[in-house]
Scaffold this active site. Structure first.
Site, PDB file in Angstrom:
ATOM      1  N   LYS A 123       3.774   2.237   5.380  1.00  0.00           N
ATOM      2  CA  LYS A 123       3.776   1.955   4.138  1.00  0.00           C
ATOM      3  C   LYS A 123       2.626   3.041   3.590  1.00  0.00           C
ATOM      4  O   LYS A 123       2.723   3.337   2.426  1.00  0.00           O
ATOM      5  CB  LYS A 123       3.328   0.549   3.981  1.00  0.00           C
ATOM      6  CG  LYS A 123       3.266   0.239   2.543  1.00  0.00           C
ATOM      7  CD  LYS A 123       4.437   0.414   1.496  1.00  0.00           C
ATOM      8  CE  LYS A 123       4.367  -0.205   0.358  1.00  0.00           C
ATOM      9  NZ  LYS A 123       3.221  -0.282  -0.668  1.00  0.00           N
ATOM     10  N   GLU A 183       4.352   9.253  -2.263  1.00  0.00           N
ATOM     11  CA  GLU A 183       4.604   8.767  -3.553  1.00  0.00           C
ATOM     12  C   GLU A 183       3.549   9.231  -4.571  1.00  0.00           C
ATOM     13  O   GLU A 183       3.862   9.834  -5.496  1.00  0.00           O
ATOM     14  CB  GLU A 183       4.432   7.265  -3.413  1.00  0.00           C
ATOM     15  CG  GLU A 183       4.624   6.506  -5.061  1.00  0.00           C
ATOM     16  CD  GLU A 183       4.049   4.993  -4.717  1.00  0.00           C
ATOM     17  OE1 GLU A 183       4.611   4.279  -4.030  1.00  0.00           O
ATOM     18  OE2 GLU A 183       3.063   4.761  -5.554  1.00  0.00           O
TER      19      GLU A 183
END
Lengths: 290, 290, 290, 290
Positions: free
Chosen positions: C163, C170
């Protein structure tokens, strides 16, 4: 004055000589018995008169063990100085441990490399004023003769912090010169790249000691043909970037310099393999097989 | 020797004085009649004995017009030198135009800023050996007194190319110091930032003329409180990056330094607004309204 | 199956609804009594049948305290899942603490933001196979309906690690779009910037969910006039760069994206003030006063 | 409608098929007689009814020559479209040359690679509204079936400009994924890197078509072992950075992605050799000999 010095390698050995030339009494301890003045930390402690002052100049990995060993044989009123490349965040816990025994602690960032014995060392010191005052004769002997080269940067930790930033800057400076060198070497117009570098040593905005050294390297090997680009990094650069992240300070230049060292040590870049794979997938671009 | 000098601004004016101190005869021409020795290029040409040598030291935007005007009044065997901040790619076409009239051309990158009059100027020269030889008395008077500060870098264009790279490096050096300064200023540990900078001036790996100037600036304004971060750029940095792109040379450090100047001039970053918009869209992250 | 869920905020609340829609029995606990199904961790433990499974979805700062509190009321054979934004390095110590009590531990990176309730959540799971197997009904309800959106990434810590990297990527993706947006907005040629962005949503190489969201944002505010560029960062980006430094992986793009966020929060850049000071010193360049 | 199509390579050939499937009449011309419908530009012009429309889909290096050849055989009221990877700054001069002969001009950025025949092509168009209107049947056949994939971006040049920015963004996106991939591959924790990438295809913030392709590549070669990191660049990335420099827009991410490609093609980095030389000079650091 009298000083114990633990670690007589490239740095410590030169420092002993510079201190002795200045008239100080240095008792040196090293793994290497042939260059050592005493053979054990206990022997070192015995040889020094109270209050004792011991300068530690050992590889970062063994600094804490060395200091803890010294703490056993030193006591109230003595001072330990760490002049090695410790991470600044190790200083406060160390000072606290020593403080419980009444031992003072100074952290000193030492710059100058192998040239320090001759030119003097740049010294950045962290710690209490009283401890700094006690050590001034030593600092004055180690630093260069001019008005610069010494600073009491702040409390314990500030010496190594300043040295860390110094080295981070050093990464950036070196890389700026290196990029300019590469661009000139790639151009068709500049036919005398070493000559241009040499000319910059006076009169220009970019003149510096590092530039002098680059000129010296090009005198020895005008196309740097004997060197590989594989370049290590030694901790301070990484700590600088860690601090940038912690303090939210954008250090694009210093970080790019550090990352270029990382990249220099890769045979092939996994990231570029992924880029290559993507190009092949969407474009049918010809790619190089490994 | 005798030299015509067109452009007597901050750079040209100081150069005239340095040349005259060295015993050369300088005939200066400037828009400003009060500091001008002659009033027109024709008057300048008349005042000089053949073969004439005219040094042009005008803003980059008017260099070509100035040179073309000079070409009308000079002739076979004369030499024009452009010492301004021209883009290197302008040099070859210029040299060709002048060559058709029998006029020689040299391009000279001049470094040293306002300090050059006193310290001498770093000179990087591009052009033919015979033209360089003719100008050596002038170059010797302008350059610093030591053994460095002058180079014949290559054919026409190589002088401005070297100066361009010099300035690209300068961007990187300045930014490396600036980043280190910002990190120390953000840290809790270093309580004497200007003192650390000052100490680095001797004995350290990062000592340089730019560091001396940073110390000088901090002496005047210890927290740089009177300055804004808004920073112009003057062409050479951009040309350096353009060359990096043309020659496929990865210049991460110099480019980051240039881009930081671009960013310093933005009130708000359109890119960061887009990032902010995206975060709001996917995460419901609170964002700052303008 | 039955699941305890601690933390019913934006993420947890939506997850409870998605799980209930899938037929699972969720017992929720939150500070906010109005949305809570039980009022204490003890009450939560009582309401669940052994072996119990409790999913923790609280802010990173209180995760450890929450888990330790739960550990007091859970026991042998129970499982705790941390689905929050913990740093991966916190997972192994936690798992060890819980293991001493016979409690299993899974770390789950959850992606999807406020859209997850509708579209399903991307789940990256770290931990032992037996614990993953027990939770599969829950994972299957939370993940999107298609064949993707779930991975057992490795042992404890691998979920949050994945993550973290997801979020680092991202940052880079968002910044790439943002830079392209800014360049088009600055150009004279592209008169329909939102239209170009919208057109990219199909057929192009750059199509993505983030691009869809950028189009959505521009539909609402075509010049992003209501937004400031001031942008927070939330931990994972910093951890990603820390890992790059630790593992000597050159992450220029992701780091530049993080640093751009840092810069977006500065009123004025101390580094650029230093650059400005240097330019004033050597060149007499006009500078902007603050 | 009827369309001439010059260039039947990977892109042009696929486009011909997609257009014919949509019921358009395409007359194709290529160096390769076997796939060509006519043998000369004159033959092409004859085969088309006035007013003629000819789409040029040839390598950037021969676009101008092709267009000039076409201009000889076309005339008043005809339109030429350049769908190749031309630099946007070539468009206005071309349009002006053609305009003198009464020939209209459109520049079209075409995205989608080898997948376009099946999925449709992303089209970014620059030029006059009347010319765009004439071509809409062709654009509608080439674009994807959904509501996106086509934009009239602005006047002549805006199509190639948008495509240039699209590709710049593409560089950044690819590199962001690539960096994340490398970091995970370097970590000890993530034991199933391809699985993590695959899982991201749904539910996550980073899902995209490029991610789908990365998953596809990892399905074929889970460690990318058959690929080299050596990566070409094809013009648009460089032009994007040139524009960033011209317009003073800080494009750190896209530029870093471009520079990483440059670096991937170097056997050894001259800049890193210089860094290595400097370290050897000041520190006596052991360096790697080439």
């Amino acid at each position: 004055m009298q000083l114990g010095l633990v670690g007589l390698g490239r740095m410590g050995g030169n420092m002993r000589e510079r201190l002795r030339s200045a008239g100080h009494e240095v008792v040196g301890l090293d793994h290497n018995a042939q260059i050592s003045d005493v053979t054990t930390v206990a022997g070192l402690a015995e040889k020094l008169e109270s209050p004792r002052v011991v300068w530690v100049m050992v590889p970062a990995g063994v600094t804490d063990a060395t200091i803890d060993e010294l703490a056993e044989v030193l006591g109230e009123g003595d001072i330990i100085i760490d002049g090695g490349n410790s991470r600044f965040s190790d200083d406060a816990p160390r000072a606290e441990r020593l403080n419980k025994r009444g031992i003072g602690y100074l952290d000193v960032g030492v710059s100058g490399g192998v040239w320090g014995r001759q030119n003097g060392y740049g010294l950045m010191v962290g710690g209490a004023q009283e401890h700094v005052d006690r050590l001034m004769p030593i600092f004055n002997a180690l630093k260069p003769e001019g008005e610069f080269g010494f600073v009491h940067a702040g409390p314990v930790g500030a010496g190594h912090y300043s040295k860390m930033v110094h080295n981070g800057i050093e990464y950036g400076l070196m890389h700026a010169y290196a990029e300019g060198y590469e661009l000139m070497a790639a151009s068709e117009l500049v036919t005398n790249v070493p000559g241009v570098i040499k000319s910059w040593r006076e009169g220009t905005v970019v003149r510096s000691w590092l530039l002098d050294l680059l000129d010296r390297a090009l005198d020895e090997d005008p196309e740097l043909a004997d060197l590989s680009g594989y370049t290590e990094d030694t901790g301070e650069g990484r700590w600088t970037v860690d601090e940038a992240v912690r303090l939210a300070v954008p250090l694009n230049v210093i970080t790019a310099s550090l990352f270029a060292r990382f990249a220099s040590r890769q045979d092939d870049s996994p990231a570029m393999k992924a880029v290559s794979a993507l190009r092949q997938q969407f474009g049918g671009h010809a790619v190089h097989k490994s």
